[in-house]
Design a protein around this motif. Structure first.
Motif, PDB file in Angstrom:
ATOM      1  N   PRO A 106      -7.095   1.825  14.304  1.00 32.77           N
ATOM      2  CA  PRO A 106      -5.595   1.401  14.303  1.00 32.77           C
ATOM      3  C   PRO A 106      -5.508  -0.060  13.674  1.00 32.77           C
ATOM      4  CG  PRO A 106      -6.075   2.585  16.070  1.00 32.77           C
ATOM      5  CD  PRO A 106      -7.340   2.510  15.917  1.00 32.77           C
ATOM      6  N   ALA A 107      -6.208  -0.793  14.392  1.00 32.64           N
ATOM      7  CA  ALA A 107      -5.974  -2.187  13.877  1.00 32.64           C
ATOM      8  C   ALA A 107      -6.698  -2.448  12.696  1.00 32.64           C
ATOM      9  CB  ALA A 107      -6.990  -3.403  14.958  1.00 32.64           C
ATOM     10  N   ASP A 108      -7.321  -1.702  11.990  1.00 33.61           N
ATOM     11  CA  ASP A 108      -8.127  -1.720  10.556  1.00 33.61           C
ATOM     12  C   ASP A 108      -7.230  -1.194   9.479  1.00 33.61           C
ATOM     13  OD1 ASP A 108      -9.986  -3.570  11.710  1.00 33.61           O
ATOM     14  OD2 ASP A 108     -11.275  -1.725  12.179  1.00 33.61           O
ATOM     15  N   ARG A 109      -6.150  -0.499   9.858  1.00 39.00           N
ATOM     16  CA  ARG A 109      -5.569   0.226   8.852  1.00 39.00           C
ATOM     17  C   ARG A 109      -4.392  -0.355   8.168  1.00 39.00           C
ATOM     18  NH1 ARG A 109      -4.585   6.195  11.358  1.00 39.00           N
ATOM     19  NH2 ARG A 109      -6.913   6.497  12.058  1.00 39.00           N
ATOM     20  N   GLY A 110      -4.230  -1.926   8.578  1.00 38.56           N
ATOM     21  CA  GLY A 110      -3.043  -2.483   7.620  1.00 38.56           C
ATOM     22  C   GLY A 110      -1.962  -2.163   8.042  1.00 38.56           C
ATOM     23  N   ILE A 111      -1.476  -1.649   9.398  1.00 35.14           N
ATOM     24  CA  ILE A 111      -0.450  -1.479   9.637  1.00 35.14           C
ATOM     25  C   ILE A 111       0.345  -2.161  10.910  1.00 35.14           C
ATOM     26  CG2 ILE A 111      -0.510   1.051   8.654  1.00 35.14           C
ATOM     27  CD1 ILE A 111      -0.240   0.713  12.361  1.00 35.14           C
ATOM     28  N   ALA A 112       1.559  -2.145  10.868  1.00 36.91           N
ATOM     29  CA  ALA A 112       2.060  -2.555  12.316  1.00 36.91           C
ATOM     30  C   ALA A 112       3.209  -1.852  12.649  1.00 36.91           C
ATOM     31  CB  ALA A 112       2.827  -4.067  12.027  1.00 36.91           C
ATOM     32  N   MET A 113       3.290  -1.482  13.939  1.00 39.41           N
ATOM     33  CA  MET A 113       4.252  -0.713  14.393  1.00 39.41           C
ATOM     34  C   MET A 113       5.255  -1.118  15.315  1.00 39.41           C
ATOM     35  SD  MET A 113       3.309   3.264  15.876  1.00 39.41           S
ATOM     36  CE  MET A 113       4.456   3.925  16.971  1.00 39.41           C
ATOM     37  N   VAL A 114       6.584  -0.826  15.187  1.00 43.26           N
ATOM     38  CA  VAL A 114       7.483  -1.227  16.215  1.00 43.26           C
ATOM     39  C   VAL A 114       7.984   0.136  16.968  1.00 43.26           C
ATOM     40  CG1 VAL A 114       9.930  -2.229  16.459  1.00 43.26           C
ATOM     41  CG2 VAL A 114       8.458  -2.831  14.398  1.00 43.26           C
ATOM     42  N   ALA A 119       0.842  -1.233  -0.024  1.00 40.79           N
ATOM     43  CA  ALA A 119      -0.121  -0.227  -0.053  1.00 40.79           C
ATOM     44  C   ALA A 119       0.773   1.412   0.092  1.00 40.79           C
ATOM     45  CB  ALA A 119      -1.037  -0.088   1.273  1.00 40.79           C
ATOM     46  N   ALA A 120       0.275   2.190  -0.686  1.00 39.35           N
ATOM     47  CA  ALA A 120       0.832   3.590  -0.533  1.00 39.35           C
ATOM     48  C   ALA A 120       0.267   4.290   0.542  1.00 39.35           C
ATOM     49  CB  ALA A 120       0.772   4.261  -1.858  1.00 39.35           C
ATOM     50  N   ALA A 160      -4.301   8.789   3.906  1.00 41.05           N
ATOM     51  CA  ALA A 160      -4.662   7.633   3.072  1.00 41.05           C
ATOM     52  C   ALA A 160      -3.785   6.556   3.218  1.00 41.05           C
ATOM     53  CB  ALA A 160      -5.116   7.927   1.682  1.00 41.05           C
ATOM     54  N   ILE A 161      -4.226   5.192   3.383  1.00 45.60           N
ATOM     55  CA  ILE A 161      -3.606   4.104   3.048  1.00 45.60           C
ATOM     56  C   ILE A 161      -4.036   3.226   2.207  1.00 45.60           C
ATOM     57  CG2 ILE A 161      -2.540   1.971   4.492  1.00 45.60           C
ATOM     58  CD1 ILE A 161      -2.817   3.656   6.934  1.00 45.60           C
ATOM     59  N   GLY A 162      -3.169   2.894   1.146  1.00 45.50           N
ATOM     60  CA  GLY A 162      -3.530   2.007   0.080  1.00 45.50           C
ATOM     61  C   GLY A 162      -4.899   2.640  -0.683  1.00 45.50           C
ATOM     62  N   GLY A 163      -4.840   3.875  -0.744  1.00 50.10           N
ATOM     63  CA  GLY A 163      -5.840   4.715  -1.431  1.00 50.10           C
ATOM     64  C   GLY A 163      -7.249   5.001  -0.630  1.00 50.10           C
ATOM     65  N   LYS A 164      -7.153   4.363   0.511  1.00 46.11           N
ATOM     66  CA  LYS A 164      -8.254   4.581   1.352  1.00 46.11           C
ATOM     67  C   LYS A 164      -8.247   5.638   2.470  1.00 46.11           C
ATOM     68  CE  LYS A 164     -11.251   1.489   4.118  1.00 46.11           C
ATOM     69  NZ  LYS A 164     -10.822   1.083   5.329  1.00 46.11           N
ATOM     70  N   VAL A 165      -9.107   6.590   2.638  1.00 50.01           N
ATOM     71  CA  VAL A 165      -8.842   7.594   3.679  1.00 50.01           C
ATOM     72  C   VAL A 165      -9.083   6.788   5.000  1.00 50.01           C
ATOM     73  CG1 VAL A 165      -9.820   9.788   4.805  1.00 50.01           C
ATOM     74  CG2 VAL A 165      -9.324   9.320   2.186  1.00 50.01           C
ATOM     75  N   VAL A 166      -8.200   6.991   6.097  1.00 47.62           N
ATOM     76  CA  VAL A 166      -8.329   6.184   7.242  1.00 47.62           C
ATOM     77  C   VAL A 166      -8.375   6.979   8.308  1.00 47.62           C
ATOM     78  CG1 VAL A 166      -7.042   4.278   6.282  1.00 47.62           C
ATOM     79  CG2 VAL A 166      -5.739   6.210   7.561  1.00 47.62           C
ATOM     80  N   ASN A 167      -8.745   8.337   8.237  1.00 45.25           N
ATOM     81  CA  ASN A 167      -8.966   9.280   9.330  1.00 45.25           C
ATOM     82  C   ASN A 167      -9.885   8.796  10.478  1.00 45.25           C
ATOM     83  OD1 ASN A 167      -7.706  11.022   7.522  1.00 45.25           O
ATOM     84  ND2 ASN A 167      -8.619  12.770   8.399  1.00 45.25           N
ATOM     85  N   ASP A 168     -10.795   8.160   9.933  1.00 46.97           N
ATOM     86  CA  ASP A 168     -11.794   7.494  11.038  1.00 46.97           C
ATOM     87  C   ASP A 168     -11.767   6.021  11.442  1.00 46.97           C
ATOM     88  OD1 ASP A 168     -12.773  10.210  11.782  1.00 46.97           O
ATOM     89  OD2 ASP A 168     -13.909  10.191   9.846  1.00 46.97           O
TER      90      ASP A 168
END
Ligand SMILES: Nc1ncnc2c1ncn2[C@@H]1O[C@H](COP(=O)(O)OP(=O)(O)OP(=O)(O)O)[C@@H](O)[C@H]1O
Ligand SMILES: [Mg+2]
Lengths: 367, 286
Positions: free
Chosen positions: A72-80, A2-3, A61-69
């Motif tokens: 966190p768990a549904d954004r397709g990200i993982a954090m270290v 995703a971009a 936006a992540i993967g072309g989808k605005v994620v403002n709302d």
């Protein structure tokens, strides 16, 4: 895959604005590093992408989808996290599988993912240990493993190496680079260490006090910084800045006189608008861009105070003249061999117009 | 080195002396007294006199039963309540946190006699506010102090009121020592707030919870003030008499020091045993 796109993103804490409208495009599969001095808002920006801080203005936006709302768990990200944030009461294996288990992921799939992560990070023999029984580097591996297990589209790293000692930091840096090649996913990495930024990044975002100073490939930032802040931040040791005044102008160049070097003048070819005669400017020269006397376009004499011999190169800490309201102008000069003695010796070095950068009084580049 | 140690002990001597006279000696002496018949003059050594009486004494078993009943009901309820209070106190949504923290802690500071008097008033049959409240929602009044079950309930409520906040403050300190980023990691792992509580907060808080439980067990084993003052010396009819009260009755009313010492040792032994079982049950699996 995703971009990640940030559009005019603003963050306020109470009345305080911390991020002043950030526009960043992270391409799919790219390794982007946010770098900047402490407190400039790097972590805040990363946490907004993760969804751990809400967004005061603008759009992410992540993967072309605005994620403002989006949660966190549904954004397709993982954090270290910098502090690893491992679950202290769980074994390494449980740490890796916790999220999947809590979400009813099929057992076989969870085991497969945990096994894969442990192989990628070579932590298979640590699986039964608790975090407190691990070294810093091992903990960091587990933290990265926990991110891998989620199979995210985007990895976010917040200063993951800053709790490690210098040697381990270099080693883990290489591993993270390898991981990026292996997984091929988008990674956003925050650090205040410009060496980490230069070595890891496809592109660097330089932040300063909540503003983006410049975005570009590491060597572009090095060769062609947009302003004095970026020029000073990228490169080690730092670029030297010398006070100067414009004394002449012609069609395609400005002539400047260095304030602290006995009237030494440099003709600096320019492509853009010429600065006015009499304007105060700053000449930036990297330590590695001082040449032997006579080889450049302008020779200057300095007093060599201290020399550091690193073997392959030496850094000479030199001084010259006196800036108004400050001490003498300090310069760091790189010399090839370690022959240079320094106990107040005078030395003459040369500057090349093509190997120096000109900045105006506000710090903006004069090209 | 030896010389230095000797100097250290000389400095410690005043403390050790006082410690021995007023602490160590009574402990040893009461143990010895528990093996003596103290109703005769002079006292004489009779190992089974008190201990033999103890294991066959219905008053002892009544007090033991009451104490353990309070223990198994009141301590878990109070610890659970304290955990809930601590979590609420720790919530970032809470305003005026300092005020609540003080309010929860305040009961410990209130004098025992004053607080007992207030509880007697609250639960008074005719004009106590509790019965008024019961009446107002259509329930019959309860004669709290004339029946054993309600009297026991009053004692448990009173002890819980007094100590829940104290435990909550200790637990709050434990909660605050759990790093925030662990919860953030769990949020990213899609773990709900409720599951975070059960799978992260509770396990990480466990040592503190065990600590509070052990403190409370020791405290409840020695329960004295509430049944003495609120239910008037273990009333009705010994229905709320605790080991602490029995000890007082034997030692200070009947001046039967040998038997009182045996009871005291039983209380201490039980407190230690129950605490050890508690620690063993909640030990970290290795
Ligand atoms: N929760 C908060 N409330 C108020 N101000 C905050 C909060 N979090 C961060 N800030 C402020 O926002 C600014 C940016 O903080 P941030 O943590 O993003 O910096 P950083 O670039 O990550 O620095 P470092 O390199 O030290 O980690 C700082 O001035 C900080 O004081
Ligand atoms: Mg930070």
């Amino acid at each position: 895959m995703a971009a990640v796109t940030l559009k005019n993103v603003v963050k306020r804490f109470g009345g305080f604005q911390i991020i002043h409208g950030a526009d960043i495009d992270v391409n799919d599969g790219e390794f982007v590093v946010f770098v900047g001095p402490s407190g400039c808002g790097k972590s805040t920006l990363l946490r907004m992408i993760a969804g751990l801080e809400d967004i005061s203005g603008g759009e992410i936006a992540i993967g072309g989808k605005v994620v403002n709302d989006v949660e966190p768990a549904d954004r397709g990200i993982a954090m270290v996290f910098q502090s690893y944030a491992l679950y202290p009461h769980m074994s390494v294996e449980q740490n890796l599988s916790f999220g999947l288990r809590m979400n009813g992921n099929p057992k076989a799939d969870t085991e497969r993912r945990v096994k894969r992560a442990s192989e990628i990070l070579r932590i298979a023999e640590l699986m039964k240990r608790r975090p407190r029984q691990l070294s810093g580097g091992q903990r960091q591996r587990v933290a990265i493993g926990r991110a891998i297990v989620r199979e995210p589209q985007v990895f976010l790293f917040d200063e993951p190496l800053s709790n490690l000692d210098a040697e381990l930091r270099v080693q883990m840096r290489v591993e993270i680079s390898r991981l990026h090649k292996e997984l091929g996913v988008t990674m956003i990495y925050v650090t205040h260490d410009q060496t980490e930024a230069m070595t890891l990044a496809d592109r660097i975002v330089v932040l300063n006090a909540g503003n983006i100073e410049q975005i570009g490939a590491p060597l572009d930032l090095y060769d062609d910084p947009a302003n004095r802040f970026v020029a000073g931040f990228v490169g080690s040791p730092k670029m030297n800045f010398m006070a100067a005044k414009v004394v002449g102008n012609d069609d395609d160049a400005a002539v400047i006189e260095l304030a602290n070097h006995g009237g030494a003048r440099l003709r600096k070819p320019l492509s853009g608008a010429r600065p006015a005669v009499g304007a105060d400017v700053v000449l930036g020269v990297r330590p590695e861009h001082f040449f032997e006397a006579g080889e450049g376009d302008c020779d200057i004499a300095v007093k060599a105070d201290v020399a550091e011999h690193l073997g392959s190169v030496s850094y000479v800490y030199a001084s010259a003249g006196t800036n108004v309201g400050a001490g003498p102008e300090e310069l760091i000069i790189e010399r090839e061999a370690s022959r240079q003695r320094a106990n107040g010796d005078h030395m003459v070095v040369s500057i090349k117009a093509g190997r120096s950068l000109l900045f105006d009084g506000t710090g903006a580049r004069i090209r | 080195m030896r010389y230095q140690n000797a100097t250290a002990y000389r400095f410690l001597a005043p403390y050790l002396l006082i410690f021995s006279i007023f602490w160590l000696w009574p402990i040893i002496n009461s143990f010895l007294i528990s093996f003596q018949a103290t109703r005769t003059v002079p006292w004489r050594f009779a190992p089974t006199f008190n201990w033999g009486r103890l294991i066959g004494d219905p008053a002892f078993f009544n007090a033991l039963k009451n104490t353990l009943l309070i223990l198994v009901i009141q301590v878990p309820v109070m610890i659970t309540l304290a955990i809930v209070m601590a979590v609420l106190l720790n919530s970032p949504l809470l305003k005026a946190r300092g005020l609540y923290r003080f309010a929860f802690f305040a009961p410990v500071v209130v004098g025992e006699v004053a607080y007992s008097a207030v509880f007697r008033l609250l639960f008074n049959l005719d004009y106590g506010i509790i019965n008024k409240l019961l009446n107002s929602v259509g329930l019959p009044r309860i004669d709290w102090f004339s029946n054993v079950t309600p009297a026991m309930a009053v004692i448990m409520i009173a002890v819980t009121w007094r100590w829940a906040g104290y435990n909550a403050i200790i637990l709050l300190a434990g909660l605050q020592s759990i790093p925030q980023d662990v919860y953030e990691a769990a949020t990213l792992d899609r773990v709900s707030k409720l599951k975070q509580f059960f799978y992260i907060t509770l396990p990480l808080l466990k040592p503190i919870i065990v600590f509070c439980a052990v403190l409370s067990i020791i405290g409840t084993m020695q329960l004295f003030t509430e049944p003495f003052l609120i239910t008037e010396r273990g009333g009705p009819g010994g229905g709320t008499e605790t080991l602490g009260l029995l000890l007082y009755r034997q030692g200070f009313r009947s001046l039967n020091f040998g038997y009182a010492s045996a009871i005291a040792y039983t209380m201490a032994g039980l407190a230690i045993a129950i605490s050890l079982v508690q620690l063993w049950l909640t030990r970290d699996p290795k």
